[in-house]
Design a protein around this motif. Structure first.
Motif, PDB file in Angstrom:
ATOM      1  N   LYS A 519     -30.172  53.835 -10.567  1.00 39.15           N
ATOM      2  CA  LYS A 519     -31.027  53.640  -9.145  1.00 39.15           C
ATOM      3  C   LYS A 519     -29.949  53.770  -8.019  1.00 39.15           C
ATOM      4  O   LYS A 519     -30.119  54.102  -7.072  1.00 39.15           O
ATOM      5  CB  LYS A 519     -31.594  52.488  -9.197  1.00 39.15           C
ATOM      6  N   SER A 520     -28.706  53.261  -8.539  1.00 42.63           N
ATOM      7  CA  SER A 520     -27.478  53.312  -7.399  1.00 42.63           C
ATOM      8  C   SER A 520     -26.408  54.451  -7.241  1.00 42.63           C
ATOM      9  O   SER A 520     -25.640  54.313  -6.467  1.00 42.63           O
ATOM     10  CB  SER A 520     -26.870  51.780  -7.195  1.00 42.63           C
ATOM     11  N   GLY A 523     -26.863  56.357  -4.554  1.00 44.86           N
ATOM     12  CA  GLY A 523     -27.462  56.080  -3.386  1.00 44.86           C
ATOM     13  C   GLY A 523     -26.546  55.098  -2.751  1.00 44.86           C
ATOM     14  O   GLY A 523     -25.285  55.157  -2.855  1.00 44.86           O
ATOM     15  N   THR A 524     -27.172  54.172  -1.948  1.00 49.45           N
ATOM     16  CA  THR A 524     -26.517  53.414  -0.630  1.00 49.45           C
ATOM     17  C   THR A 524     -26.254  51.799  -1.329  1.00 49.45           C
ATOM     18  O   THR A 524     -26.745  51.716  -2.463  1.00 49.45           O
ATOM     19  CB  THR A 524     -27.110  52.995   0.602  1.00 49.45           C
ATOM     20  N   GLU A 525     -25.430  51.031  -0.598  1.00 53.59           N
ATOM     21  CA  GLU A 525     -25.344  49.481  -1.119  1.00 53.59           C
ATOM     22  C   GLU A 525     -26.839  49.109  -1.212  1.00 53.59           C
ATOM     23  O   GLU A 525     -27.044  48.069  -1.913  1.00 53.59           O
ATOM     24  CB  GLU A 525     -24.486  49.143  -0.114  1.00 53.59           C
ATOM     25  N   GLU A 526     -27.635  49.478  -0.393  1.00 58.77           N
ATOM     26  CA  GLU A 526     -29.148  48.933  -0.076  1.00 58.77           C
ATOM     27  C   GLU A 526     -29.798  49.349  -1.435  1.00 58.77           C
ATOM     28  O   GLU A 526     -30.529  48.411  -2.203  1.00 58.77           O
ATOM     29  CB  GLU A 526     -29.641  49.213   0.951  1.00 58.77           C
ATOM     30  N   ASP A 527     -29.589  50.320  -1.880  1.00 61.32           N
ATOM     31  CA  ASP A 527     -30.297  50.871  -3.088  1.00 61.32           C
ATOM     32  C   ASP A 527     -29.712  50.063  -4.262  1.00 61.32           C
ATOM     33  O   ASP A 527     -30.733  49.628  -5.216  1.00 61.32           O
ATOM     34  CB  ASP A 527     -29.792  52.142  -3.526  1.00 61.32           C
ATOM     35  N   LYS A 528     -28.548  49.686  -4.330  1.00 60.40           N
ATOM     36  CA  LYS A 528     -27.968  48.721  -5.260  1.00 60.40           C
ATOM     37  C   LYS A 528     -28.584  47.486  -5.251  1.00 60.40           C
ATOM     38  O   LYS A 528     -28.757  46.892  -6.278  1.00 60.40           O
ATOM     39  CB  LYS A 528     -26.559  48.834  -5.393  1.00 60.40           C
ATOM     40  N   LYS A 530     -31.376  46.660  -3.880  1.00 60.40           N
ATOM     41  CA  LYS A 530     -32.841  46.690  -4.445  1.00 60.40           C
ATOM     42  C   LYS A 530     -33.082  46.525  -5.788  1.00 60.40           C
ATOM     43  O   LYS A 530     -33.688  46.163  -6.632  1.00 60.40           O
ATOM     44  CB  LYS A 530     -33.532  47.563  -3.682  1.00 60.40           C
ATOM     45  N   ALA A 531     -32.118  47.530  -6.622  1.00 59.10           N
ATOM     46  CA  ALA A 531     -32.100  47.678  -7.972  1.00 59.10           C
ATOM     47  C   ALA A 531     -31.806  46.300  -8.832  1.00 59.10           C
ATOM     48  O   ALA A 531     -32.065  46.215  -9.733  1.00 59.10           O
ATOM     49  CB  ALA A 531     -31.146  48.810  -8.376  1.00 59.10           C
TER      50      ALA A 531
END
Length: 768
Positions: A519-520, A523-528, A530-531
């Protein structure tokens, strides 16, 4: 020499067949069979490292063949706790070592009396069982009141277990110790008739003990009778206690209207409305804790009685009223009647009165209680006054309904807190059974608190093998005992065991980590973030799963699993996933073995501990998980295929290796860290050798300019890249490729036409 592209294309066009042919080779088949037959017999790291055939097979499979000599190093890898980010394997930058440790179960399962999920589930059951008491009392009462009107004989009443148990429980009798003959004799008795069964039996019971007392007195000496500590005096006291505490069956007899023969007179019902109400109230108060139904009965009693109260003494002499008021105003159970009297007779306008000056932390409650009643300082009421006005009664009753179960709720919280503390020091089944607080909560949670089971029976239940349908717990034919056994991890010898989970601890960790990576990855740090949060949900919920149906019922979990495996959840229905799990892995014609994503789904399926029926099963015996064994065998075949192809053409080996490893490449640094992967990229994009001596960050930036790393995770784009590599590899290494070979290979289907490849060959040879 056949072209690199043609060889590569022939192999990858049907990878299953290529791997099957490799597996059928005599040496490969022999080594694989030895591994599969013997890895399950290994019980320690020493045994594993000392068996060179097993150890070297695994090392080759995981791409660590050149480190086979380093046993001390590999021991530290295998001993690593993968749940600890600072452990040896997790600290190594090369993921191959962590993956190697993950394939084995050395030091990866924790023996614990309860997992967090089991603890939460048991406490949840306890809390729910308490909450269900109210509903149970109401349901039992509703059934009794409706069904009793249909009864016409004592026999019908006796044969309905729910009716019989209700009335006996209500009136204080144990249904298990009541015979039919005695029951019928009592409920058909006329309590006003001295010669009726209930009265003659009671008289006979008392006379029997009186005769025993007379016999002792007749045989004992005067000195013994005068000495209260003598055996004779103690025996007399015991018999006298039996007389004084003789069971009184008259309320049971008075509760029904049966005739002597056990039938009803014409027009009669078994019970009048008054008799029903009396039994209903008795049943409500016979429960182990005060239900809301009983609380309402107390409220009705209070509100119907308080109007007739004329003095404080009337309240003090009625224990039911006293307790109601004390609890309503939040005062402790130790409150004395004299204290209550002092409060109720206080003059709040007098700053020196008892309620104004006493009570300490309860002073506010004292004042509020004094204000809730209208007594004078002598404990009486002024002419025309009532003990409470309507407003005061309403307020007192509201307090009662809010606080009637405060003490029990506090006791529940204390019991739960004690359980959480005490369960942590349990070391075996005997410790567990010896702790009364733990067992009180556990037995109440599963509904066994009133069974009176012996410690011996409970020990046999807790040490049952839940995977064996013939084990003791299943012979009891009672799901409550199965629930009790499932709540704890006790081995058959009484020692602590490993939780029986849908996934082992290491597999949960691996799935959760893979999800976060997928998922990350781009992606962004936010994606990480959330994951990571979603992985916490998965890790907590998967411990609660008890069957394949449970797992598939939560689509959120299913999607998590698919994403973690690098699959798009939108492309797979729940039914498709079910078919994968239900497939026979050893049957070449089964669903899982005939679908495109065979290897990926095999890794998913084998990472879970479900049997063929979808129920939880014991993990595979030995040091390797099912997934670990499958993965090791698959990797070994891939490594062997790549090596053998490399003997004829190094370019084919590089292409096959890159194809296999591409899914794990997240950044250009991953390519730079692996010389084989880097060679493919250098050839594909004609990166000069001199670039290798440049600063690593410069190389990193250059690769990112010529290649979008995300393309390596797109099968079609990856395939095009490798076609280009194989063509350019032939050019770079002066491998003769005829146009006929290229055209016959069907290369046009893979993104580069035969004309293009022919042009590349002509460039190498200088042809026009």
């Amino acid at each position: 020499m056949v072209s690199t592209y043609i060889d590569y294309n022939l192999i990858t066009r049907d990878m299953k067949t290529s791997l099957r042919r490799t597996a059928e080779q005599t040496l490969v088949a022999r080594e694989t069979e030895y591994y599969k037959e013997n890895i399950g017999k290994v019980t320690s790291i020493d045994e594993f490292l000392d068996d060179f055939r097993l150890y070297s097979y695994a090392m080759k499979a995981h791409g660590l063949e050149d480190m086979t000599y380093a046993k001390a190093f590999m021991r530290k890898v295998l001993e690593s706790d993968l749940t600890d980010d600072s452990s040896y394997a997790n600290m190594l930058t090369d993921e191959r070592y962590r993956n190697f440790a993950l394939a084995f179960s050395f030091s990866q399962s924790t023996e614990v009396v309860q997992s967090d999920a089991q603890e939460d589930a048991l406490i949840g059951l306890y809390s729910q069982s308490i909450a269900n008491l109210d509903d149970a009392v109401t349901d039992d009462t509703n059934y009794f009141n409706a069904a009793i009107d249909r009864v016409t004989t004592v026999d019908q009443l006796w044969q309905d277990e729910k009716l019989k148990d209700y009335v006996l429980t209500a009136l204080g009798f144990d249904p298990d110790y009541m015979s039919y003959a005695h029951f019928k004799g009592v409920v058909t008795s006329d309590v006003s008739d001295a010669g009726s069964y209930v009265n003659t039996e009671a008289a006979a019971y008392k006379q029997g003990y009186q005769d025993k007392i007379d016999a002792v007195k007749a045989s004992a000496s005067a000195a013994d009778l005068a000495d209260s500590t003598s055996a004779a005096s103690k025996l007399i006291a015991q018999y006298q206690s039996a007389i004084n505490n003789a069971p009184d069956y008259t309320p049971l007899a008075a509760a029904f209207n049966f005739q002597d023969d056990g039938t009803l007179a014409a027009g009669d019902l078994p019970m009048t409305a008054t008799q029903k109400a009396s039994v209903n109230e008795a049943y409500a108060f016979a429960q182990p804790r005060l239900s809301s139904a009983a609380a309402r009965l107390n409220q009705e009693y209070y509100e119907s009685t308080i109007g007739s109260i004329t003095s404080v003494g009337d309240i003090l002499s009625d224990s039911r009223l006293f307790a109601y008021i004390r609890i309503a105003y939040g005062l402790p159970s130790s409150l004395l009647t004299s204290t209550m009297e002092n409060i109720l007779t206080s003059d709040l306008s007098d700053s020196t009165s008892y309620a104004n000056t006493q009570g300490g932390e309860n002073n506010a409650a004292y004042k509020e209680l004094a204000a809730a009643f209208n007594f004078q300082t002598d404990g009486t009421l002024a002419s025309g006054d009532t003990a409470q006005t309507t407003t005061q009664i309403t307020k007192t009753s509201a307090y009662w309904m809010t606080r009637y179960n405060d003490a029990e709720e506090a006791a529940d919280e204390s019991l739960i807190a004690s359980f959480k503390t005490l369960i942590g020091v349990v070391t075996d089944v005997d410790d567990l059974l010896a702790d009364t607080k733990i067992m009180k909560l556990a037995l109440t949670a599963v509904g066994l608190q009133n069974e009176g089971d012996t410690t011996r029976k409970l020990k046999k239940v807790l040490t049952s093998d839940l995977t064996d349908p013939k084990s003791y717990v299943y012979t009891l034919k009672d799901e409550r005992y199965v629930e009790l056994a499932k709540a704890f991890n006790i081995d058959t010898d009484g020692s602590l065991g490993v939780p029986m989970l849908a996934q082992s601890e290491s597999e949960i960790l691996n799935t959760a980590k893979s999800y976060v990576v997928e998922k990350s990855r781009f992606g962004t740090e936010e994606d990480k973030t959330k994951a990571t949060e979603e992985s916490k949900y998965y890790s907590a919920e998967i411990e609660k799963i008890e069957s394949l149906d449970d797992l598939l019922a939560d689509r959120r979990l299913v999607d998590f699993i698919l994403v973690a495996a690098g699959l798009d959840p939108e492309e797979y229905t729940t039914d498709y996933v079910r078919q994968m799990f239900k497939s026979d892995l050893d049957d070449a014609k089964s669903f899982i073995n005939t679908e495109p994503d065979t290897t990926i789904f095999k890794q998913i399926v084998t990472s879970y501990n479900f049997d063929s029926d979808g129920n939880l099963a014991k993990p595979m015996e030995g040091i390797q998980t099912k997934r670990g064994l499958l993965e090791t065998e698959d990797l070994y075949l891939n490594q062997t295929l790549e090596e053998q192809q490399g003997e004829e053409n190094a370019g084919v080996r590089l292409a096959l290796y890159f194809r296999r490893m591409a899914s794990g490449v997240n950044t250009a640094y991953d390519l730079l860290a692996d010389s084989a992967l880097l060679q493919v990229i250098q050839t594909t994009f004609s990166i000069p050798e001199e670039m290798s001596s440049a600063d690593v960050d410069v190389q990193h930036d250059y690769i990112n300019r010529v290649l979008d790393i995300e393309d390596l995770h797109d099968p079609e784009k990856l395939d095009k890249l490798l076609v280009r590599f194989t063509a350019l590899y032939d050019v770079e290494n002066n491998i003769d490729v005829s146009a006929a070979e290229l055209i016959m290979s069907g290369s046009g289907r893979n993104g580069i036409s035969a004309d293009t490849l022919l042009s590349l060959t002509q460039l190498r040879t200088g042809g026009a």
